[in-house]
Design a protein around this motif. Structure first.
Motif, short mmCIF file in Angstrom:
data_model
loop_
_atom_site.label_atom_id
_atom_site.label_comp_id
_atom_site.label_asym_id
_atom_site.label_seq_id
_atom_site.Cartn_x
_atom_site.Cartn_y
_atom_site.Cartn_z
N ARG A 1 0.69 -1.35 -0.03
CA ARG A 1 -0.05 0.08 -0.05
C ARG A 1 0.83 1.21 0.12
O ARG A 1 0.63 2.09 -0.79
N SER B 1 -8.29 2.88 -5.10
CA SER B 1 -7.28 3.11 -3.96
C SER B 1 -6.12 1.71 -4.35
O SER B 1 -6.71 0.63 -4.72
N THR B 2 -5.00 1.65 -3.84
CA THR B 2 -4.01 0.53 -4.08
C THR B 2 -4.57 -0.54 -3.14
O THR B 2 -4.57 -1.61 -3.53
N GLU B 3 -5.17 -0.10 -2.01
CA GLU B 3 -5.56 -1.22 -1.08
C GLU B 3 -6.67 -1.85 -1.66
O GLU B 3 -6.79 -3.17 -1.59
N GLU C 1 0.78 4.11 -2.94
CA GLU C 1 0.63 5.53 -2.73
C GLU C 1 1.86 6.58 -3.16
O GLU C 1 1.58 7.53 -3.71
#
Length: 207
Positions: A119, A200-202, A123
């Motif tokens: 993550r 988002s990356t998550e 980001e």
């Protein structure tokens, strides 16, 4: 190439939206439409990149799905089957050297050290190029519009508004286009006009 049954995609005949949703459902509707209108040229696109998807519609519905299932790549003879529960991320194992306090902090984060590191790197990558998601959505929308909306009124003006990220003008230009086409275009271009909508990356890691 094998496509997941859950892959979001859409099918068009000219500028008319035939179906939109998971790949398996779209194929069902495309096959039904093809059987009723065999002379129609049907184009299927994935939602993310608007790349064309070819489907062999010959034979029965069962024949179509059987051929799609055969496109799965078999596991190599000596390959170990992964246990359920771990996401298929194409993870590569390499050494990471950190101080004890760093490891302690990482292990306390939700998802553990690996998820947290991915993550944080994601980001950082996004911060280095914050407009990457917007450009990707612009290219995807452009591909779709070029393929199915090239004959629509004010098409070139719409393309200019798309790449200028001028939402109000873009919406006004395509307001009179067929409803299904217009709604699909607005769906895949949402990130163009609001980059904060990019996953988002998550969220990406959890898929």
């Amino acid at each position: 190439m094998y496509y997941s049954p859950d892959l979001p995609c859409a099918a068009f005949v000219g500028s008319h939206l035939v179906a939109s949703g998971p790949f398996a459902e779209v194929v069902h509707e495309v096959k039904r439409h093809h059987d009723e209108n065999p002379n129609d040229m049907i184009l299927i696109f994935d939602h993310k990149e608007s790349r064309p998807i070819e489907v062999d519609l010959r034979g029965s519905m069962e024949d179509v799905y059987a051929r799609l299932e055969q496109q799965k790549k078999p596991l190599p003879p000596k390959a170990k089957v992964k246990k359920p529960g771990r996401p298929k991320l194409g993870v590569v194992s390499k050494e990471v050297t950190l101080l004890p306090k760093h490891w302690e902090w990482l292990t306390q984060q939700r998802g553990g050290a690996s998820v947290t590191l991915r993550r944080l790197v994601g980001e950082a990558m996004k911060a280095a190029d914050p407009m990457a998601a917007q450009r990707s959505a612009q290219q995807s929308t452009y591909r779709l519009m070029t393929a199915v909306a090239g004959d629509m009124p004010n098409y070139e003006d719409a393309i200019r508004a798309l790449f200028a990220a001028e939402e109000d003008e873009f919406v006004n230009i395509i307001a009179d286009w067929p409803k299904g086409l217009r709604e699909h275009i607005m769906q895949i271009s949402a990130v163009v006009f609001d980059p904060s909508l990019a996953p988002s990356t998550e969220e990406s890691d959890s898929k």
